[in-house]
Design a protein around this motif. Sequence first.
Motif, mmCIF file in Angstrom:
data_model
loop_
_atom_site.group_PDB
_atom_site.id
_atom_site.type_symbol
_atom_site.label_atom_id
_atom_site.label_comp_id
_atom_site.label_asym_id
_atom_site.label_seq_id
_atom_site.Cartn_x
_atom_site.Cartn_y
_atom_site.Cartn_z
ATOM 1 N N TYR A 267 -29.877 18.382 -38.077
ATOM 2 C CA TYR A 267 -31.111 17.594 -38.151
ATOM 3 C C TYR A 267 -31.342 16.767 -36.896
ATOM 4 O O TYR A 267 -30.436 16.541 -36.097
ATOM 5 N N ASN A 268 -32.563 16.340 -36.744
ATOM 6 C CA ASN A 268 -32.942 15.355 -35.731
ATOM 7 C C ASN A 268 -33.820 14.326 -36.405
ATOM 8 O O ASN A 268 -34.262 14.535 -37.532
ATOM 9 N N MET A 269 -34.036 13.237 -35.723
ATOM 10 C CA MET A 269 -35.048 12.297 -36.196
ATOM 11 C C MET A 269 -35.698 11.652 -34.984
ATOM 12 O O MET A 269 -35.067 11.544 -33.922
ATOM 13 N N PRO A 270 -36.960 11.250 -35.114
ATOM 14 C CA PRO A 270 -37.609 10.592 -33.993
ATOM 15 C C PRO A 270 -36.829 9.351 -33.570
ATOM 16 O O PRO A 270 -36.391 8.568 -34.417
ATOM 17 N N VAL A 271 -36.633 9.210 -32.258
ATOM 18 C CA VAL A 271 -35.925 8.059 -31.692
ATOM 19 C C VAL A 271 -36.845 7.385 -30.689
ATOM 20 O O VAL A 271 -37.237 8.005 -29.698
ATOM 21 N N LEU A 272 -37.212 6.135 -30.957
ATOM 22 C CA LEU A 272 -38.153 5.402 -30.117
ATOM 23 C C LEU A 272 -37.398 4.329 -29.342
ATOM 24 O O LEU A 272 -36.660 3.540 -29.930
ATOM 25 N N ALA A 273 -37.595 4.306 -28.010
ATOM 26 C CA ALA A 273 -36.802 3.413 -27.155
ATOM 27 C C ALA A 273 -37.694 2.416 -26.426
ATOM 28 O O ALA A 273 -38.260 2.734 -25.378
ATOM 29 N N PRO A 274 -37.845 1.206 -26.960
ATOM 30 C CA PRO A 274 -38.691 0.206 -26.309
ATOM 31 C C PRO A 274 -38.040 -0.356 -25.048
ATOM 32 O O PRO A 274 -36.821 -0.472 -24.964
ATOM 33 N N ALA A 275 -38.919 -0.733 -24.081
ATOM 34 C CA ALA A 275 -38.429 -1.319 -22.830
ATOM 35 C C ALA A 275 -38.863 -2.776 -22.695
ATOM 36 O O ALA A 275 -38.607 -3.405 -21.670
ATOM 37 N N SER A 276 -39.536 -3.303 -23.709
ATOM 38 C CA SER A 276 -39.935 -4.717 -23.659
ATOM 39 C C SER A 276 -40.036 -5.223 -25.095
ATOM 40 O O SER A 276 -40.019 -4.430 -26.048
ATOM 41 N N VAL A 277 -40.170 -6.533 -25.227
ATOM 42 C CA VAL A 277 -40.298 -7.113 -26.560
ATOM 43 C C VAL A 277 -41.611 -6.650 -27.197
ATOM 44 O O VAL A 277 -41.649 -6.278 -28.375
ATOM 45 N N ALA A 278 -42.677 -6.635 -26.392
ATOM 46 C CA ALA A 278 -43.973 -6.193 -26.922
ATOM 47 C C ALA A 278 -43.895 -4.750 -27.398
ATOM 48 O O ALA A 278 -44.412 -4.400 -28.466
ATOM 49 N N GLU A 279 -43.223 -3.916 -26.591
ATOM 50 C CA GLU A 279 -43.133 -2.510 -26.976
ATOM 51 C C GLU A 279 -42.224 -2.318 -28.192
ATOM 52 O O GLU A 279 -42.428 -1.416 -29.006
ATOM 53 N N ALA A 280 -41.222 -3.191 -28.327
ATOM 54 C CA ALA A 280 -40.344 -3.124 -29.504
ATOM 55 C C ALA A 280 -41.166 -3.338 -30.773
ATOM 56 O O ALA A 280 -40.981 -2.642 -31.778
ATOM 57 N N ALA A 281 -42.107 -4.297 -30.710
ATOM 58 C CA ALA A 281 -42.974 -4.559 -31.858
ATOM 59 C C ALA A 281 -43.872 -3.360 -32.139
ATOM 60 O O ALA A 281 -43.966 -2.873 -33.274
ATOM 61 N N GLU A 282 -44.503 -2.887 -31.067
ATOM 62 C CA GLU A 282 -45.448 -1.763 -31.185
ATOM 63 C C GLU A 282 -44.759 -0.507 -31.747
ATOM 64 O O GLU A 282 -45.273 0.155 -32.652
ATOM 65 N N LEU A 283 -43.570 -0.188 -31.211
ATOM 66 C CA LEU A 283 -42.874 1.027 -31.645
ATOM 67 C C LEU A 283 -42.311 0.890 -33.058
ATOM 68 O O LEU A 283 -42.232 1.870 -33.795
ATOM 69 N N THR A 284 -41.928 -0.325 -33.433
ATOM 70 C CA THR A 284 -41.439 -0.526 -34.802
ATOM 71 C C THR A 284 -42.566 -0.232 -35.791
ATOM 72 O O THR A 284 -42.367 0.461 -36.793
ATOM 73 N N ALA A 285 -43.756 -0.760 -35.490
ATOM 74 C CA ALA A 285 -44.902 -0.513 -36.374
ATOM 75 C C ALA A 285 -45.208 0.978 -36.430
ATOM 76 O O ALA A 285 -45.420 1.547 -37.500
ATOM 77 N N LYS A 286 -45.193 1.621 -35.254
ATOM 78 C CA LYS A 286 -45.476 3.054 -35.195
ATOM 79 C C LYS A 286 -44.437 3.860 -35.980
ATOM 80 O O LYS A 286 -44.753 4.883 -36.602
#
Lengths: 355, 261
Positions: A133-152
């Motif tokens: 299996y795989n799963m989507p892995v999202l890697a934020p590079a800033s605090v703002a992007e961490a928020a955005e990617l968590t929501a996504k």
Amino acid sequence: MAKLLMKGNEAIAEAAIRAGCRYFFGYPITPQNQIPEYMSKRMPQVGGTFLQAESEVAAINMVYGAAGAGARVMTSSSGPGISLKQEGITYIVGAELPCVIVNIMRGGPGLGSIQPSQSDYFQATRGGGHGDYNMPVLAPASVAEAAELTAKAFDLADKYRTPVLVLGDGMIGQMMEPVDMPEAFPQTVPEKPWATVGWSDKSARPRAVVNSLYIDPKVLEQHNIRLQEKYVKIAAEQVQVATELTDDAEIVLVAYGTMSRIARSAVRAARAEGIKVGLIRPITLWPFPSDTIRQAAKTAERFLVIEMSAGQMIEDVKLALNGARPVGFYGRMGGMVPSVDEVLSEIRKTARKGE
Amino acid sequence: MAVVFEKTKALTDATLSYCPGCTHGIIHRLVAESIDELGVMEKSIGVAPVGCAVFAYDFFNIDMQQAAHGRAPAVATGIKRVHPNNVVFTYQGDGDLASIGMAEIVHAAARGEKITTIFVNNAIYGMTGGQMAPTTLVGQVTTTSPYGRNPELCGMPVRMAEMLGGLAGAAYVARVSVHNVRAVNEAKRAIKKAFELQIAGKGFTMVEVLSTCPTNWGMNPVEALGWVESNMIPYYPLGVFKDVSKDAVLASKDVSAKEAN
């Protein structure tokens, strides 16, 4: 939209709540403690549930139960705890349940350290637990992007019925930056007729069974084929990547998360010295932006991968290039973070090889 | 023609996967009847374990989740927190609950998680072919205790009902058996009461049911029932180890006694 100054961990927690997450099950481990702490304060305010589990193993299985019951649910941890969660994650994959898991990486192996690291890349992008299996892995590079990617991540999880991993590191989790936090993130929540909510023979839907056991190998193979088809679809639809100065770059750096910011400063410094260098920043580590890497090879003569690890993402860069270009590597391990000067020096060395 | 007997609606028509003479079937029936009689079938959600009862999701005619080995109480916790008005239960064996899942069951009880656990104790790992369990009796021969369970090496068998009954979060903990008709009737009363107390929101409830494993014990079904009575019950005494409904009565009596003074 209010601009807030937040720690990465807090931004992840608040973003989850504003993306409709109402259930959090977790266990303390540094450097992600602000996520459960923040959740313990905020969840009761929004009518949600925070539960500190007896272990990481219990926490992920609570996530399984809540996800199977139809809820938007998440857990968070760091390396040693993520290792413990692998059992639950593979069951969640097998049962095709949506949930969000956050790993704020620290140095390993073993108890390692509590300093930022990127050494869980293999574990994150190769599945991590048993089974194909795989799963989507999202890697934020800033605090703002961490928020955005968590929501996504919640929308992706619901769309594909899969766990989604937000892979940060201790730096992303601990540092403070301004964040534009919307009152509510846009949410696409599909119907969940498969969820266990209580059933009677008068129900329009069939009886819900949340399960990953397929005792007949022919049936299990079909289940696996369906999962693999899902991964092909995700890979086709969900690659996210940022590029900078790659159009004329002779050297292309590849770095993600915290490391991409340091690489970016080094790229700018190298440009000032006249070195034609660019940066590819994978935002999804799985699916990996292989096409973008191959595209860059049209101008780039050399690639240089920078990681806070012994060299893990470099394998995906090499797989994408399939030997077409040489790929160099620079990394530090155990919680040590490469400096801009160290990366710049590697860029200069790489440039000399091209002469 | 008068209907004198009907199958409980809370069981499907699927053929049970249990060995001949195994008492899982009786226990399934008692759980399903309790759900049916309490009129909560439409809001019941069950959690199947890993072990012989792994296919319980095929047998209970309700929404079901299948859990990783030992984790059923954690999965049930997740379900119950999302649907606090539903009736949530786990159905677990002794390897699942008392060995690999010891932490999950103890903490579910400690939290007073409002779920019901049906704990089927047959003193052996059935599904995997008869290995020693934490509940295997001293001297009992299994495939991993070929010389008989030696307490010097493996310690004494674990008494779960006594342990969990000692936790403040537990509302009702009983041990019952299904080795004869009278025991079956008592088991039914205990299981139904556990569900009633869950519905009343009293806290964690568990019924440990002593069960047979003729296949792995190497006995015929009648011998196996006899072995429960002669070997298991002496070590695992039947009874109620915690009952908050009775405690409440006692507490009110204490108050009235004090008031009388």
